[in-house]
Design an enzyme around this catalytic site. Structure first.
Site, mmCIF file in Angstrom:
data_model
loop_
_atom_site.group_PDB
_atom_site.id
_atom_site.type_symbol
_atom_site.label_atom_id
_atom_site.label_comp_id
_atom_site.label_asym_id
_atom_site.label_seq_id
_atom_site.Cartn_x
_atom_site.Cartn_y
_atom_site.Cartn_z
ATOM 1 N N ARG A 138 -45.553 73.250 2.809
ATOM 2 C CA ARG A 138 -44.185 73.498 2.334
ATOM 3 C C ARG A 138 -43.596 72.263 1.634
ATOM 4 O O ARG A 138 -42.421 71.952 1.760
ATOM 5 C CB ARG A 138 -43.273 73.950 3.485
ATOM 6 N N GLU A 139 -44.443 71.580 0.882
ATOM 7 C CA GLU A 139 -44.000 70.356 0.213
ATOM 8 C C GLU A 139 -42.813 70.606 -0.717
ATOM 9 O O GLU A 139 -41.884 69.795 -0.793
ATOM 10 C CB GLU A 139 -45.159 69.745 -0.589
ATOM 11 N N LEU A 140 -42.862 71.733 -1.451
ATOM 12 C CA LEU A 140 -41.766 72.011 -2.388
ATOM 13 C C LEU A 140 -40.465 72.269 -1.640
ATOM 14 O O LEU A 140 -39.392 71.827 -2.076
ATOM 15 C CB LEU A 140 -42.122 73.211 -3.266
ATOM 16 N N ILE A 147 -22.236 90.642 15.551
ATOM 17 C CA ILE A 147 -23.504 91.328 15.327
ATOM 18 C C ILE A 147 -24.565 90.887 16.335
ATOM 19 O O ILE A 147 -25.486 91.636 16.625
ATOM 20 C CB ILE A 147 -23.990 91.099 13.886
ATOM 21 N N SER A 156 -26.074 87.173 17.046
ATOM 22 C CA SER A 156 -26.468 85.775 17.185
ATOM 23 C C SER A 156 -25.296 84.836 16.954
ATOM 24 O O SER A 156 -24.374 85.136 16.194
ATOM 25 C CB SER A 156 -27.584 85.444 16.191
ATOM 26 N N CYS A 188 -38.513 79.712 3.659
ATOM 27 C CA CYS A 188 -39.834 80.246 3.969
ATOM 28 C C CYS A 188 -39.779 81.008 5.286
ATOM 29 O O CYS A 188 -38.986 80.685 6.172
ATOM 30 C CB CYS A 188 -40.870 79.132 4.075
ATOM 31 N N TRP A 229 -41.082 93.422 8.503
ATOM 32 C CA TRP A 229 -41.077 91.967 8.396
ATOM 33 C C TRP A 229 -42.326 91.339 8.999
ATOM 34 O O TRP A 229 -42.340 90.165 9.344
ATOM 35 C CB TRP A 229 -39.816 91.401 9.035
ATOM 36 N N GLU A 261 -23.195 95.634 6.454
ATOM 37 C CA GLU A 261 -22.804 94.488 5.651
ATOM 38 C C GLU A 261 -22.017 94.989 4.443
ATOM 39 O O GLU A 261 -22.573 95.602 3.539
ATOM 40 C CB GLU A 261 -24.065 93.748 5.196
ATOM 41 N N HIS A 314 -22.245 84.704 4.930
ATOM 42 C CA HIS A 314 -23.123 83.883 4.107
ATOM 43 C C HIS A 314 -22.370 82.743 3.432
ATOM 44 O O HIS A 314 -22.970 81.895 2.783
ATOM 45 C CB HIS A 314 -23.819 84.743 3.059
#
Length: 783
Positions: free
Chosen positions: A16-18, A434, A436, A519, A564, A668, A697
């Site tokens: 995950r360098e980017l 919701i 969490s 990611c 998922w 949502e 968000h």
């Protein structure tokens, strides 16, 4: 044309360098040159890996700092007005993706039915476009300097326009078609100067969604023009994720060089082989699965290619990946702790390169070397062991699924909701969240240390309980009606359950890019699924013991877990969903038997699994609804079942949502306005609904007056007896300093609206509709 062909390759990096370079740049810890150096190193490494693996057609311009659709916006000068005054190109690019204090980011949504997100292009009537091929030219020259003869990847004009949105609902974005085509023509002209001959792959996945006559007409116009644009540019039109038979009929009569088709996820593409054969074009045959992680059955793949060759001349068939390998993890090399038997069943992106090379060599009649022969043997062994391994096949699970014939709850909704209102006695406009609450650095450290063995179970339990205690105390302090425990023990809403279910396994570094620097590490469902032990009961009942108010049990639904995850390919998805549903149903039953009176079974990804072809939707809806209903069928009438969905288009699925038969659905809606709710009213939706009253968000704290106005607007669409009040989604990604005032303001807004109800009651003392003690504005008994 080369002997084999990769549609695209991952760009985030093995480690995950980017991701880390992007986040360092965004935070100001490093400068742009450091980010660019990281990107250049990744591109070179990925090109060289593909070349070393024997890949002939290697992409450039499949790399992006954020997303290829955003890159296409830059290529065409399709920049929304609010960003045009940003002079610095890099800052403008990232602001379009992420927003800033003055500007909202461009919308982001899922790329077809994958878990990758793309930036949605925006179009306004006064847009002007300007071609910019600088990124393409630079990366092509970079690849050439590294010893690669690359093809160039572009997003096509039909897909770019078709997946975009109009800034004004009365504006037809296709009015810009000719102007955008002019830009593509100019870009191809710039590309033509790069070499004597250049191959350009133009991705048009929109064509697999059942294109209408207008789209097919524009397709013909587009590729008649682009195919003749410059003589030394060969155009390959690439489609994937489904069949594109209608488009093939059109593309066959345009001056392009070839067509890429997905024979893994679009087997009906075989119906277009005759048309391709007659056209004389090259067929890029997608036979190595680019969307899943299982080792290919190389003999079966070879048979597929031989079948294709019965219609299309062998010399015009190029074996390929079915789509970009962006959608699978990078490499198995880092999976040193993965179970050896399961690991031999897997192939990530790097391993798929070797598979493709072997398939192409066999198809071309070339001799395989020892390593390639070994790969063939491993493929055959994987096929055999997956067919007979007791780790995959559990007769008890299969028998249990077959034995469950009914998925209906014992009582109809009207009976259930009456029992629930009497038992739970929640007030009008009940407030909740919701599920969490913020995942703090301390919480992540606690879980990490426990997983590593740095702390014992007593220390871990004490830390989780302390977090739950704080969550319950906070919710009580602001006056929420229905509480949650905050989910401090959960790393991810799917991973947490997958780690406790039989039939799941997790990689150590199986990261897949979702968008930008984000990611995910999806679970791998390799075998029959069951639940050995309760998964949430202890933490939920602990939270309930800390309050006299109701605490919701929080579960992830079977369809979301399926959508998922990387799902086994040896069993229909419907069957896997049914197995997961029974496991979740066991948890629902244990929760209600432990005294938990409301259980939420989230189906955030229900819509994401929809097929791309309309004719396949009904079958999906049937088994997906069945899976959800299986998971809650055991719930007693007085046990209230909630669900949550994280998307904002219900018009085409409202009857499916009705069929799920949840007692309460939270959705949502904060960004989409109340027009979304009108569909619930229009169809006479009976169940209770919790429309999000503020957008989680965003870091902003909405004021009380704003939420009062939002709640009153909701009341113009649905009656107060039907409404719950909650945020848009879970709060795990927000910070406590944002969450606490936002929720406090939400509760205060409800108090003000309820006060207006009381005023109306006072003025209508004889109106029984306003004096039901179990649903009055101030009822709190039992909470």
């Amino acid at each position: 044309m080369s002997k084999n062909y990769v549609i695209g390759y991952p760009r985030i990096g093995e480690n995950r360098e980017l991701k880390f370079a992007l986040e360092s740049y965004w935070s100001g810890k490093s400068d742009l040159s450091a980010l660019e150096n990281c990107a250049a190193d990744l591109r070179r490494r990925h090109w060289e890996e593909q070349q070393a693996a024997g890949i002939g057609a290697i992409s450039c311009n499949d790399f992006s700092f954020y997303d290829a659709m955003l890159d296409t916006c830059i290529m065409l000068g399709a920049v929304p007005a609010r960003f045009r005054n940003i002079e610095d190109e890099t800052i403008r690019y990232f602001t379009m993706a992420r927003g800033d204090r003055q500007r909202t980011a461009m919308q982001m949504t899922k790329w077809f039915n994958t878990n990758y997100h793309y930036i949605v292009p925006e179009f306004a009537a006064d847009d002007a476009f300007a071609p910019n091929a600088s990124k393409i030219v630079a990366e092509y020259q970079e690849a050439k300097a590294a010893g690669i003869a690359p093809k160039i990847n572009l997003v096509g004009p039909l897909t770019f326009l078709g997946l975009g949105k109009s800034a004004d609902k009365n504006f037809d974005r296709y009015a810009h078609f000719d102007a955008i085509l002019e830009c593509y023509d100019a870009v191809l002209t710039a590309i033509s100067t790069l070499d004597d001959r250049v191959t350009v792959q133009i991705d048009e996945p929109l064509l697999v969604t059942g294109p209408d006559a207008k789209t097919l007409s524009l397709l013909k116009r587009a590729y008649d023009r682009l195919g003749r644009s410059v003589s030394n540019v060969e155009i390959i039109v690439a489609t994937y994720f489904e069949h594109a038979c209608e488009a093939v009929e059109v593309l066959a009569h345009t001056p392009i060089s070839g067509i890429a088709l997905d024979f893994v996820h679009g087997p009906r593409n075989s119906e277009a082989l005759g048309t391709i054969a007659q056209s004389g074009k090259t067929l890029i045959a997608g036979v190595i699965d680019g969307r899943n992680v299982w080792r290919s059955d190389l003999d079966a793949v070879g048979n597929t290619l031989e079948t294709i060759a019965q219609t299309v001349p062998r010399s015009r068939i190029v074996p390929a990946t079915s789509c970009s390998l962006l959608h699978v993890p990078y490499s198995l090399e880092a999976e040193t702790a993965l179970d050896a038997e399961i690991k031999q069943w897997l192939a990530f992106a790097k391993e798929k390169l070797a598979e493709l090379n072997v398939v192409a060599k066999r198809f071309a009649g070339e001799a395989l070397d020892d390593a390639e022969l070994s790969l063939m043997q491993l493929s055959r062994e994987a096929v055999h062991t997956r067919q007979c391994s007791p780790r995959i096949h559990d007769a008890a699970v299969q028998q249990r699924v077959a034995a469950q014939t009914g998925t209906e709850r014992a009582e109809p909704y009207e009976t259930r909701i009456k029992a629930q209102r009497e038992a739970l006695r929640y007030p009008l406009l009940p407030t909740t969240t919701i599920g969490s609450f913020p995942q703090t650095p301390e919480l992540r450290t606690l879980r990490r240390d426990f997983k590593r063995g740095d702390i014992d179970v007593q220390a871990y339990d004490a830390g989780i309980k302390a977090y739950i205690d704080d969550c319950i105390a906070f919710q009580e302090s602001i006056g929420l009606d229905v509480l949650v425990h905050g989910e401090p023990e959960r790393n991810d809403m799917v991973e947490y359950f997958g780690e406790q279910l039989a039939g799941f396994v997790f990689s150590a570094k199986g990261w897949v890019q979702s968008y930008g620097s984000r990611c995910v590490k999806p679970p791998l469902i390799y075998g029959d699924v069951s639940r050995p032990l309760p998964m949430t009961v202890d933490w939920t009942t602990y939270a309930q013991s800390k309050t006299s108010k109701i605490v919701k049990g929080m579960l992830t639904g079977p369809v979301t877990i399926l959508n998922w995850s990387f799902v086994r390919d040896d069993l229909p998805r419907a069957d896997v969903a049914a197995q997961i549903a029974l496991a979740i149903g066991d948890e629902v039953d244990d929760l209600q038997n432990a005294g938990i009176r409301i259980v939420q079974v989230d189906e955030a990804a229900f819509k994401e699994g929809y097929p791309l072809r309309r004719e396949n939707i009904s079958a999906y809806e049937t088994w997906a609804v069945d899976a959800f209903r299986r998971s809650v069928a055991c719930a007693r009438s007085e046990t209230q079942i909630h669900t949550h969905m994280c998307y904002s288009q219900f018009n085409d699925v409202i009857h499916t949502i009705e069929a799920m038969d949840a007692d309460v659905i939270s959705i949502e809606t904060a960004r989409s306005g109340n027009a979304l709710l009108r569909i619930f009213k229009e169809v006479g939706y009976k169940q209770e609904v919790g429309p999000g009253v503020y957008d989680i968000h965003s870091p902003r704290v909405p004021p009380v007056a704003e939420m009062v106005a939002q709640i009153n607007a909701l009341l113009e669409v649905l009656p107060q007896e039907q409404l719950w009040i909650n945020p848009d989604c879970g709060l795990k990604t927000r910070k406590w300093e944002e969450v606490k005032p936002s929720l406090a303001n939400m509760v205060e807004a409800v108090r003000e609206v309820r006060a207006s109800f009381d005023a109306i009651i006072a003025s209508k003392k004889g109106d029984a509709a306003w004096t039901n003690p179990s649903r009055s504005s101030t009822a709190t008994s039992g909470l």
